[in-house]
Design an enzyme around this catalytic site. Structure first.
Site, PDB file in Angstrom:
ATOM      1  N   GLY A  13       4.932   4.408  -5.452  1.00 20.31           N
ATOM      2  CA  GLY A  13       5.896   3.689  -4.606  1.00 20.31           C
ATOM      3  C   GLY A  13       6.395   2.436  -5.293  1.00 20.31           C
ATOM      4  O   GLY A  13       6.555   1.382  -4.672  1.00 20.31           O
ATOM      5  N   ALA A  14       6.653   2.551  -6.604  1.00 19.27           N
ATOM      6  CA  ALA A  14       6.997   1.367  -7.401  1.00 19.27           C
ATOM      7  C   ALA A  14       8.486   1.046  -7.395  1.00 19.27           C
ATOM      8  O   ALA A  14       8.907   0.068  -8.005  1.00 19.27           O
ATOM      9  CB  ALA A  14       6.514   1.564  -8.845  1.00 19.27           C
ATOM     10  N   GLY A  53      10.650  -7.702 -21.813  1.00 22.93           N
ATOM     11  CA  GLY A  53       9.743  -7.685 -22.963  1.00 22.93           C
ATOM     12  C   GLY A  53       8.349  -7.190 -22.623  1.00 22.93           C
ATOM     13  O   GLY A  53       7.412  -7.353 -23.405  1.00 22.93           O
ATOM     14  N   ASN A  89      -0.029   2.776  -3.468  1.00 18.41           N
ATOM     15  CA  ASN A  89       0.834   1.912  -2.656  1.00 18.41           C
ATOM     16  C   ASN A  89       1.867   2.670  -1.818  1.00 18.41           C
ATOM     17  O   ASN A  89       2.247   2.188  -0.751  1.00 18.41           O
ATOM     18  CB  ASN A  89       1.559   0.921  -3.587  1.00 18.41           C
ATOM     19  CG  ASN A  89       2.732   0.252  -2.893  1.00 18.41           C
ATOM     20  OD1 ASN A  89       2.546  -0.682  -2.096  1.00 18.41           O
ATOM     21  ND2 ASN A  89       3.952   0.728  -3.149  1.00 18.41           N
ATOM     22  N   SER A 141      -3.066  -2.039   5.513  1.00 18.69           N
ATOM     23  CA  SER A 141      -2.200  -2.876   6.354  1.00 18.69           C
ATOM     24  C   SER A 141      -3.058  -3.594   7.383  1.00 18.69           C
ATOM     25  O   SER A 141      -4.107  -3.087   7.791  1.00 18.69           O
ATOM     26  CB  SER A 141      -1.188  -1.997   7.092  1.00 18.69           C
ATOM     27  OG  SER A 141      -0.565  -2.732   8.126  1.00 18.69           O
ATOM     28  N   TYR A 154       0.231   5.565  11.743  1.00 18.39           N
ATOM     29  CA  TYR A 154       0.200   4.595  10.631  1.00 18.39           C
ATOM     30  C   TYR A 154      -1.141   3.842  10.611  1.00 18.39           C
ATOM     31  O   TYR A 154      -1.772   3.705   9.554  1.00 18.39           O
ATOM     32  CB  TYR A 154       1.369   3.626  10.824  1.00 18.39           C
ATOM     33  CG  TYR A 154       1.580   2.639   9.703  1.00 18.39           C
ATOM     34  CD1 TYR A 154       2.196   3.027   8.519  1.00 18.39           C
ATOM     35  CD2 TYR A 154       1.185   1.317   9.837  1.00 18.39           C
ATOM     36  CE1 TYR A 154       2.410   2.106   7.499  1.00 18.39           C
ATOM     37  CE2 TYR A 154       1.394   0.393   8.818  1.00 18.39           C
ATOM     38  CZ  TYR A 154       2.009   0.794   7.658  1.00 18.39           C
ATOM     39  OH  TYR A 154       2.207  -0.109   6.650  1.00 18.39           O
ATOM     40  N   ALA A 156      -4.002   4.832  11.831  1.00 20.09           N
ATOM     41  CA  ALA A 156      -5.074   5.749  11.430  1.00 20.09           C
ATOM     42  C   ALA A 156      -5.077   5.928   9.913  1.00 20.09           C
ATOM     43  O   ALA A 156      -6.137   5.918   9.278  1.00 20.09           O
ATOM     44  CB  ALA A 156      -4.897   7.097  12.130  1.00 20.09           C
ATOM     45  N   LYS A 158      -3.977   3.846   7.656  1.00 23.39           N
ATOM     46  CA  LYS A 158      -4.335   2.603   6.966  1.00 23.39           C
ATOM     47  C   LYS A 158      -5.808   2.236   7.175  1.00 23.39           C
ATOM     48  O   LYS A 158      -6.457   1.705   6.270  1.00 23.39           O
ATOM     49  CB  LYS A 158      -3.416   1.465   7.433  1.00 23.39           C
ATOM     50  CG  LYS A 158      -1.953   1.661   7.041  1.00 23.39           C
ATOM     51  CD  LYS A 158      -1.793   1.778   5.538  1.00 23.39           C
ATOM     52  CE  LYS A 158      -0.359   1.894   5.078  1.00 23.39           C
ATOM     53  NZ  LYS A 158      -0.244   1.969   3.613  1.00 23.39           N
ATOM     54  N   THR A 237     -12.039  -5.268   1.475  1.00 23.68           N
ATOM     55  CA  THR A 237     -10.649  -5.323   1.944  1.00 23.68           C
ATOM     56  C   THR A 237     -10.196  -6.773   1.932  1.00 23.68           C
ATOM     57  O   THR A 237     -10.782  -7.616   2.620  1.00 23.68           O
ATOM     58  CB  THR A 237     -10.537  -4.749   3.373  1.00 23.68           C
ATOM     59  OG1 THR A 237     -10.943  -3.377   3.333  1.00 23.68           O
ATOM     60  CG2 THR A 237      -9.109  -4.833   3.887  1.00 23.68           C
TER      61      THR A 237
HETATM   62  P1  NDP Z   1       9.168   0.274   1.227  1.00 22.02           P
HETATM   63  O1  NDP Z   1       9.661   1.152   2.329  1.00 22.02           O
HETATM   64  O2  NDP Z   1       9.956  -0.902   0.806  1.00 22.02           O
HETATM   65  O3  NDP Z   1       8.872   1.167  -0.067  1.00 22.02           O
HETATM   66  C1  NDP Z   1       8.116   2.333   0.050  1.00 22.02           C
HETATM   67  C2  NDP Z   1       7.772   2.848  -1.314  1.00 22.02           C
HETATM   68  O4  NDP Z   1       6.982   4.032  -1.128  1.00 22.02           O
HETATM   69  C3  NDP Z   1       9.002   3.226  -2.090  1.00 22.02           C
HETATM   70  O5  NDP Z   1       8.802   2.907  -3.438  1.00 22.02           O
HETATM   71  C4  NDP Z   1       9.068   4.729  -1.907  1.00 22.02           C
HETATM   72  O6  NDP Z   1       9.620   5.386  -3.018  1.00 22.02           O
HETATM   73  C5  NDP Z   1       7.597   5.076  -1.833  1.00 22.02           C
HETATM   74  N1  NDP Z   1       7.381   6.375  -1.190  1.00 22.02           N
HETATM   75  C6  NDP Z   1       7.532   6.686   0.125  1.00 22.02           C
HETATM   76  N2  NDP Z   1       7.270   7.994   0.298  1.00 22.02           N
HETATM   77  C7  NDP Z   1       6.951   8.497  -0.918  1.00 22.02           C
HETATM   78  C8  NDP Z   1       6.575   9.776  -1.384  1.00 22.02           C
HETATM   79  N3  NDP Z   1       6.491  10.834  -0.568  1.00 22.02           N
HETATM   80  N4  NDP Z   1       6.305   9.930  -2.706  1.00 22.02           N
HETATM   81  C9  NDP Z   1       6.407   8.883  -3.539  1.00 22.02           C
HETATM   82  N5  NDP Z   1       6.744   7.647  -3.173  1.00 22.02           N
HETATM   83  C10 NDP Z   1       7.018   7.470  -1.866  1.00 22.02           C
HETATM   84  O7  NDP Z   1       7.685  -0.122   1.668  1.00 22.02           O
HETATM   85  P2  NDP Z   1       6.842  -1.463   1.423  1.00 22.02           P
HETATM   86  O8  NDP Z   1       7.046  -1.974   0.063  1.00 22.02           O
HETATM   87  O9  NDP Z   1       7.071  -2.351   2.587  1.00 22.02           O
HETATM   88  O10 NDP Z   1       5.365  -0.876   1.589  1.00 22.02           O
HETATM   89  C11 NDP Z   1       4.537  -0.557   0.480  1.00 22.02           C
HETATM   90  C12 NDP Z   1       3.140  -0.283   1.010  1.00 22.02           C
HETATM   91  O11 NDP Z   1       2.666  -1.435   1.686  1.00 22.02           O
HETATM   92  C13 NDP Z   1       3.079   0.864   2.023  1.00 22.02           C
HETATM   93  O12 NDP Z   1       1.894   1.592   1.853  1.00 22.02           O
HETATM   94  C14 NDP Z   1       3.077   0.144   3.344  1.00 22.02           C
HETATM   95  O13 NDP Z   1       2.474   0.916   4.359  1.00 22.02           O
HETATM   96  C15 NDP Z   1       2.263  -1.091   2.992  1.00 22.02           C
HETATM   97  N6  NDP Z   1       2.460  -2.221   3.885  1.00 22.02           N
HETATM   98  C16 NDP Z   1       3.697  -2.798   4.051  1.00 22.02           C
HETATM   99  C17 NDP Z   1       3.846  -3.865   4.900  1.00 22.02           C
HETATM  100  C18 NDP Z   1       5.145  -4.548   5.119  1.00 22.02           C
HETATM  101  O14 NDP Z   1       5.194  -5.436   6.006  1.00 22.02           O
HETATM  102  N7  NDP Z   1       6.199  -4.222   4.401  1.00 22.02           N
HETATM  103  C19 NDP Z   1       2.707  -4.399   5.653  1.00 22.02           C
HETATM  104  C20 NDP Z   1       1.472  -3.743   5.390  1.00 22.02           C
HETATM  105  C21 NDP Z   1       1.367  -2.704   4.537  1.00 22.02           C
HETATM  106  P3  NDP Z   1      11.036   6.149  -3.005  1.00 22.02           P
HETATM  107  O15 NDP Z   1      11.951   5.300  -3.809  1.00 22.02           O
HETATM  108  O16 NDP Z   1      10.745   7.455  -3.669  1.00 22.02           O
HETATM  109  O17 NDP Z   1      11.471   6.266  -1.564  1.00 22.02           O
END
Ligand code: NDP
Length: 246
Positions: A13-14, A53, A89, A141, A154, A156, A158, A237
């Protein structure tokens, strides 16, 4: 000072939000980052890291695709000979009150947020055990700790990551591998940007530190847990939530 030179990291999820900041943060500390997301979505962050870089490559990975975890681990080993850091992530939310929640929304959230961490961790552990070194960080989370109405699936998934990390931490501690969790509070990303106006103000009011978190706040915690400085920390955690849940 954290120095991840020579380390190879996979971040799922980068492409956006927290995962993007984690990829940039690990690379800034010297790691070579395999930035994974669906299709070509992680290309841009990999290019950006390279332009600064630092070292990164993009990988196309749908974390729910059968065989995807084994494939990215095999590719990383082929190219770099090792995997030191895995950050689980990638995540999604499909919110609905329990009585109305569709089975498909339960399944999708568990598959992406929890089962994918199982598959990637299992695949990465093999080379990590051989190396006698590894750092696994799962992004949970605050909701996995506190619960939240409308997020049974969600929460469950997390909370599941927290138990998962503790169990695996016990299994692999003797091999020099640590498994920890970072539990963010509310962070400014696409996932939370959908909430606006009064609801957003109500959220912010519940945070003792009086602001939403930034992706960099979360990345800093992950970089620490991935570092040599955190070598005596496992099965923990780390809440990064502005004090909203203690
Ligand atoms: P975003 O919605 O901004 O980004 C989600 C990322 O997950 C994207 O890079 C997306 O990639 C990837 N992703 C989703 N589904 C898939 C899949 N099937 N295969 C590969 N990649 C996938 O989310 P956040 O940055 O907000 O969240 C990141 C993590 O942090 C999550 O696990 C979320 O539950 C957790 N989190 C977030 C919080 C928040 O307030 N934002 C709070 C607590 C936890 P793609 O480009 O392919 O869609």
């Amino acid at each position: 000072m954290i120095d991840l030179s020579g380390r190879v990291a996979i971040v799922t999820g980068a492409s956006r939000g927290i995962g993007r900041a984690i990829a940039i943060g690990l690379a800034a500390q010297g790691a070579h980052v395999v930035a994974a997301a669906r299709e070509d979505h992680a290309d841009e962050v990999a290019r950006e890291i390279g332009a600064a870089g630092r070292k990164a490559e993009a990988a196309a990975l749908d974390v729910t695709a059968p065989g995807g975890a084994d494939a990215i681990v095999a590719r990383t080993i082929e190219r770099h000979g090792r995997i030191d850091i895995l950050v689980n992530n990638a995540g999604i939310a499909r919110d609905q009150l329990m009585l109305r929640m569709k089975r498909e929304d339960w399944d999708a959230v568990i598959a992406t947020n929890l089962t994918a961490a199982f598959a990637l961790t299992q695949a990465a552990l093999k080379p990590m055990i051989r190396q006698r070194f590894g750092r696994i960080v799962c992004i949970s989370s605050v909701v996995g700790q506190s619960g939240n109405a409308g997020q049974a699936n969600y929460a469950a998934s997390k909370a599941g990551l927290i138990g998962f990390a503790k169990a695996v931490a016990l299994e692999v501690a003797s091999r020099g591998i640590t498994v920890n969790v970072v539990a963010p509070g509310l962070v400014e990303t696409d996932m939370t940007r959908a909430v606006t106006g009064k609801a957003r103000d109500e959220w912010a009011a519940k945070i003792p530190l009086r602001r939403l978190g930034t992706p960099d706040d979360i990345a800093a915690a992950v970089c620490f847990l991935a570092s040599d400085e955190a070598s005596y920390i496992t099965g923990q955690t780390l809440a990064v939530n502005g004090g909203m849940y203690m």
